[in-house]
Every structure is written in structure tokens, then in C-alpha cells.
Enzyme design. Structure first.
Site, PDB file in Angstrom:
ATOM      1  N   ASP A 280      38.496 -12.154  32.248  1.00 34.28           N
ATOM      2  CA  ASP A 280      38.360 -10.970  31.391  1.00 34.28           C
ATOM      3  C   ASP A 280      36.902 -10.530  31.322  1.00 34.28           C
ATOM      4  OD1 ASP A 280      38.595  -8.957  29.558  1.00 34.28           O
ATOM      5  OD2 ASP A 280      39.055 -10.269  27.836  1.00 34.28           O
ATOM      6  N   LYS A 287      32.108  -6.504  28.787  1.00 33.36           N
ATOM      7  CA  LYS A 287      31.592  -7.493  27.829  1.00 33.36           C
ATOM      8  C   LYS A 287      30.112  -7.748  28.089  1.00 33.36           C
ATOM      9  CE  LYS A 287      35.775 -10.290  27.094  1.00 33.36           C
ATOM     10  NZ  LYS A 287      35.920 -10.018  25.668  1.00 33.36           N
ATOM     11  N   ASP A 357      38.790  -3.604  26.882  1.00 31.89           N
ATOM     12  CA  ASP A 357      38.663  -5.040  26.617  1.00 31.89           C
ATOM     13  C   ASP A 357      39.817  -5.556  25.740  1.00 31.89           C
ATOM     14  OD1 ASP A 357      37.598  -7.545  26.757  1.00 31.89           O
ATOM     15  OD2 ASP A 357      35.929  -7.179  25.374  1.00 31.89           O
ATOM     16  N   GLU A 359      42.819  -5.887  26.503  1.00 31.35           N
ATOM     17  CA  GLU A 359      43.762  -5.828  27.623  1.00 31.35           C
ATOM     18  C   GLU A 359      44.931  -6.794  27.452  1.00 31.35           C
ATOM     19  OE1 GLU A 359      41.246  -7.758  27.481  1.00 31.35           O
ATOM     20  OE2 GLU A 359      42.086  -9.651  28.199  1.00 31.35           O
ATOM     21  N   ARG A 361      46.867  -7.464  24.917  1.00 36.19           N
ATOM     22  CA  ARG A 361      48.035  -6.853  24.269  1.00 36.19           C
ATOM     23  C   ARG A 361      48.752  -5.895  25.220  1.00 36.19           C
ATOM     24  NH1 ARG A 361      44.264  -4.680  19.519  1.00 36.19           N
ATOM     25  NH2 ARG A 361      43.064  -6.453  20.265  1.00 36.19           N
TER      26      ARG A 361
END
Ligand code: BES
Ligand code: MN
Ligand code: ZN
Length: 511
Positions: A280, A287, A357, A359, A361
């Protein structure tokens, strides 16, 4: 590979490098240990008298012993106050002892298993948990001796690892009665190790295809069925939300379906769904660089799902269980989704992506929709979903949310016994409103100022949950341990596997 054995033999006659004895706080050893003490000229009693060792939880004392004792060393480990001993304290003490033995370079270790009637106050507490003493000792010691060293050159230290654990009993009947408990402990520890391995693997190895390949391998060896949906099949099913996330990556996504058919054909299954983001970056909502490496663990939910299904198959749990793992990378690129983009999910509901970010869900939305196909008895999803859960609960517990308090309580109780703590959070109508979009059905983050990040994430998921009992476990704070814990070495914890296995066994028993 650590071998386990059961032996019925006198303590004095047992040959081992290190014999581990459990002690209750401030109780000068009685019964069998007192007899041993007499033969050893009081070396067990002495530390209690001069207070070098009092049996406090996880306290240890290593003693050199000589003839007539055949063991090279004795290791005392404390369980704390007798009336307060719980299954998890025993698991911790076993873990601490095994780890100290390994650090002391012992390779062959043994645990003294007290007879069911020799340690009454200990057993009255432990029996309630339904996990037998021996199972927990095997579980705790194997979990604590876990190592992930796929990428280390073999060193001279390697041979200095525990490779044999013997459980020592006092009677023949006890020796045979703990056989299945020992094998259960082993199978649980193996399943946890499977999950820990997957989580520990860096993302350049553990891609969605790697998760799929691993799941297929385990299915084959354990007798589960496994199907992996490819991008084409996902397109056919209109999984626009999952495909939206994977669009930015060169790695193809995978939708992994594991099935354990332990029940009757027509029994509705328990479905476990695990977030499988193999890395991620945040996507276009990138991030910050600090600690981004930790985001290789963002497929923990998926890894726990694979571990749990493996355990269900290995233990032959008489229940139908399905594992669903939507797997993808979350990358920024010229083909990635951008803030403001709108995706059409498999459910038909549209989602405005305000932050790429958030992502997890998005991929879970389609997996939860897919889960309804099974007309499930219950659905449990696990996901490293929000940093906010760390603000709320730190690393001590995972949050449990959902649409069914009874299921949540049941899971929480399982976690108490297995040492995997859950703590409930609500989803109120205001939270559900907070993820409604002005121009689409939903938005993937709540409006600024709403707060409650873990809850609004849960409220978003709820919009994709059908008419079945459902719980969501946010394991972002518990999946990775920054420090060594009694039976969890620093790194991937495997949090959730033993809890879910316990829940499944309970379901199998109570229908
Ligand atoms: N995978 C992260 C959550 C996470 C954080 C896992 C820390 C493990 C440790 C998730 O995809 C994420 O980025 N969540 C965002 C949501 C936000 C954009 C609404 C977060 O928590 O910041
Ligand atoms: Mn994210
Ligand atoms: Zn994530």
C-alpha cells in the site's frame, strides 16, 4: 522443523538438555516437585526461600543440576498467582521458557506436564477454556520459536535452535490422553506460521499471484478447493471497485476463493474475507516515506484467512468454511485511479474515491458483495484498514464492528481465551450518513471533521453487506509487533488465526 514427543517417565530419569517446570507464585513446590526437590537436596525450594524466584508470571530461573538427575538443566518459569492462571498466561510462560532455552543454546527441551489432579487451582481455571494444558504449552512454545529467515545466509547459529520438545507425563493414561491435544497445538502453530510467513515476505515476492499460488498449494496438500479469479473474470462480475484499485499496478490482481467442505453439502458456510493489499503506497494520495516499508503487511487479513482455512482443513473441522481474498497492489502510476474518480462496484453502488489511500474498503466492498452468493451463516472480514484503530486501541486489541452484537461478543470471548483481544466499536446512523457522497452513492472517506476513522471505514463496508450476520475486525494495530512478546517474536503476529479457529470449532459444536 521442531519435533514434538510425549514421554511417560520419572522426572529424575528423563534425559534432556533443559527440563522446564511451571511454578505458581509463592508456592514452595509441592507434590511431585517436592519429591524431586528432596532428591536434589532442596535446590528447588531455595530460590523461593531467598526470593530469587517467586513464580511471578513469566519470571524464569535457570538451574544447573547434577546426578541423580539426568537432565542437564532445570528451568523454572512462573505462572503468577495460582487462582489467576489463565490459558493465555500458561501460553505466555511456555513461550518465555522456550525462548530462554533457545537463547541458552539448548536444542532438546522438555516440559513437565502436571497431572490433572496435582495442581487443582490451576486446572479449575484452565478447564473452563476448553483448551488443554498440553495444547497450550505446545502452542506457546512453537509460536515463540518462530523465525523468518528466508533471506539470511545460513550462519553458525542455525544449529543452535530448539529442534525437539518433549512433554513429560506421570502416567501412561495421561500420556495417551494428551496425544490429540499436542497435535492440535502443532496444527494451530503451523497455521499461524503460514500466515506469519506470508505477512513477512516483502512485496516483491508476495504479489497477488504469489498469494494465489500459495493458497493453491495449501489447498492441494490439505484437501481444500481453491479457485482464483483472473482480471477477465473479475471484469465479467463487474468488480469495478477492486479493479479500480488494481488499475495503477503492473501486477495483476487476484480474487482467491478457498473452500473447506467439512459440513453437509447444504449447510450455509461461514465466510471469512481478508484484505489482500500486497503493498500500500497510498496510490496517487501517496503516503509519506517514513515507515512505508511496513505496508508490505497490508495483506495481513488475506494471510490470516489463508492460515485459518488451512487450520480448518488440517483439523477437519466439521463445518463449511469459505475464505475470500481480494488481492491487489495499491500503486501510483499513469493508469492509477485519481481522487474524485467514481467507481461502479459489483453491488451496483457507485463510489466517489476521494482518497486513493482508503483502498482497503474498496477491494473489500466487492468481496463482501461476492460473499452474499454463498447465503452465508455469517461473514467475518479482517483488514489492516485504518491507522485510526491504533489511535483508539494501540497495539493491544483489534476493533470489532458489525451488524450483529451476538456475533461480536462471541468473537470477543474467543479472543479472550486465545490471547487475541478484540474491543467493540459502534456503527451509528450518523456514521453511515458520513460516507454518503453528493454525486455518487458513497464516498470512500468521510467528510473532514467527522473523526472516528475506524468507524466510518466500518460504516462504508456495511453498505455492501447483505442480510447476514457480519463482523469486521480492524487488525491494523495488532498484525505487526514492534517488540518481542512472550510468544510473538517481533514482526508478523498472525493475530486472528487462533481466534477464528476457536470460533469455527465452537460453531461446529453448537450449530
Ligand atoms: N493500510 C492502511 C492502514 C494501516 C495503517 C495499516 C497503519 C497498518 C498500519 C490503509 O489502507 C490506509 O491507508 N488507511 C488510511 C485511511 C484514510 C485515508 C481515510 C489511514 O488510516 O490513514
Ligand atoms: Mn491505504
Ligand atoms: Zn491499506
Amino acid at each position: 522443523m521442531i519435533k514434538t514427543a510425549i514421554k511417560n517417565q520419572q522426572l529424575l530419569a528423563h534425559k534432556t538438555e533443559c527440563l522446564i517446570l511451571f511454578c505458581v507464585e509463592e508456592k514452595i513446590p509441592t507434590g511431585r516437585l517436592a519429591e524431586l526437590d528432596t532428591k536434589l537436596n532442596g535446590i528447588l525450594k531455595l530460590p523461593f526461600i531467598n526470593k530469587r524466584f517467586e513464580g511471578k508470571l513469566n519470571q524464569t530461573l535457570l538451574l544447573n543440576v547434577t546426578k541423580p538427575m539426568q537432565a542437564d538443566h532445570l528451568l523454572l518459569v512462573g505462572l503468577g498467582e495460582g487462582i489467576a492462571v489463565t490459558t493465555d498466561k500458561l501460553r505466555q510462560a511456555a513461550g518465555i521458557a522456550a525462548q530462554l532455552a533457545e537463547k541458552s543454546k539448548f536444542r532438546i527441551i522438555s516440559f513437565d506436564i502436571p497431572a490433572n489432579n496435582s495442581s487443582k487451582d490451576l486446572y479449575t481455571r484452565l478447564d473452563k477454556s476448553n483448551d488443554s494444558f498440553s495444547q497450550v504449552v505446545v502452542e506457546g512454545s512453537l509460536l515463540s520459536l518462530y523465525h523468518f529467515d528466508d533471506y539470511k545466509q545460513p550462519t553458525k547459529e542455525r544449529p543452535n535452535r530448539v529442534n525437539q520438545i518433549t512433554l513429560l507425563t506421570q502416567t501412561k493414561s495421561q500420556a495417551s490422553s494428551i496425544r490429540s491435544a499436542v497435535s492440535r497445538g502443532q496444527k494451530l502453530a503451523t497455521a499461524v506460521a503460514t500466515s506469519r510467513d506470508l505477512i513477512s515476505q516483502p512485496s516483491n515476492t508476495a504479489t497477488p499471484s504469489y498469494l494465489a499460488k500459495t493458497a493453491k498449494g495449501l489447498a492441494k496438500s490439505l484437501g481444500m478447493s481453491c479457485k482464483v479469479l483472473t482480471t477477465r473474470e473479475m471484469k465479467k462480475l463487474r468488480m469495478g471497485s477492486l479493479l479500480g484499485v488494481s488499475k495503477g499496478s503492473e501486477e495483476p490482481p487476484a480474487f482467491i476463493i478457498l473452500e473447506h467442505h467439512g459440513g453437509n453439502k447444504s449447510d450455509p458456510p461461514i465466510v471469512i474475507v481478508g484484505k489482500g493489499i500486497t503493498f500500500d503506497t497510498g496510490g496517487i494520495s501517496l503516503k509519506p516515506p517514513a515507515n512505508m516499508d511496513e505496508m508490505k503487511m497490508d495483506m495481513s487479513g488475506g494471510a490470516i484467512t489463508i492460515g485459518t482455512l488451512s487450520a480448518a482443513a488440517a483439523l477437519k473441522i466439521p463445518l463449511n468454511v469459505v475464505g475470500l481474498i481480494p488481492a491487489s497492489e495499491n500503486m501510483p502510476s499513469g493508469t492509477a485511479i485519481k481522487p474524485g474518480d467514481i467507481l461502479r462496484s459489483m453491488s451496483g453502488k457507485t463510489i466517489e474515491v476521494l482518497n486513493t489511500d482508503a483502498e482497503g474498503r474498496l477491494i473489500l466492498a466487492d468481496a463482501l458483495t461476492y460473499a452474499a452468493k454463498y447465503k452465508p451463516k455469517a461473514v467475518i472480514d479482517l483488514a489492516t484498514l485504518t491507522g485510526a484503530v491504533i489511535v483508539a486501541l494501540g497495539h493491544q486489541a483489534a476493533a470489532v464492528l458489525g451488524n450483529n452484537d451476538e456475533l461480536a461478543t462471541c468473537l470477543q470471548q474467543c479472543g479472550e481465551v486465545t490471547g487475541e483481544r478484540l474491543w467493540p466499536l459502534p456503527i451509528w446512523p450518523e456514521h453511515e450518513k458520513a460516507v454518503k457522497s453528493d454525486i455518487a452513492d458513497l464516498k470512500n472517506i468521510a467528510s473532514p471533521g467527522v473523526g472516528a476513522g475506524t468507524i466510518t471505514a466500518g460504516a462504508f463496508l456495511k453498505a455492501f453487506v447483505g442480510n447476514f450476520p457480519w463482523c469486521h475486525l480492524d487488525i491494523a494495530g495488532t498484525s505487526w509487533s514492534g517488540e518481542d512478546k512472550p510468544y510473538t517474536p517481533k514482526g508478523a503476529s498472525g493475530f486472528g488465526v487462533r481466534l477464528l479457529v476457536r470460533f469455527l470449532e465452537q460453531e461446529a459444536k453448537n450449530g
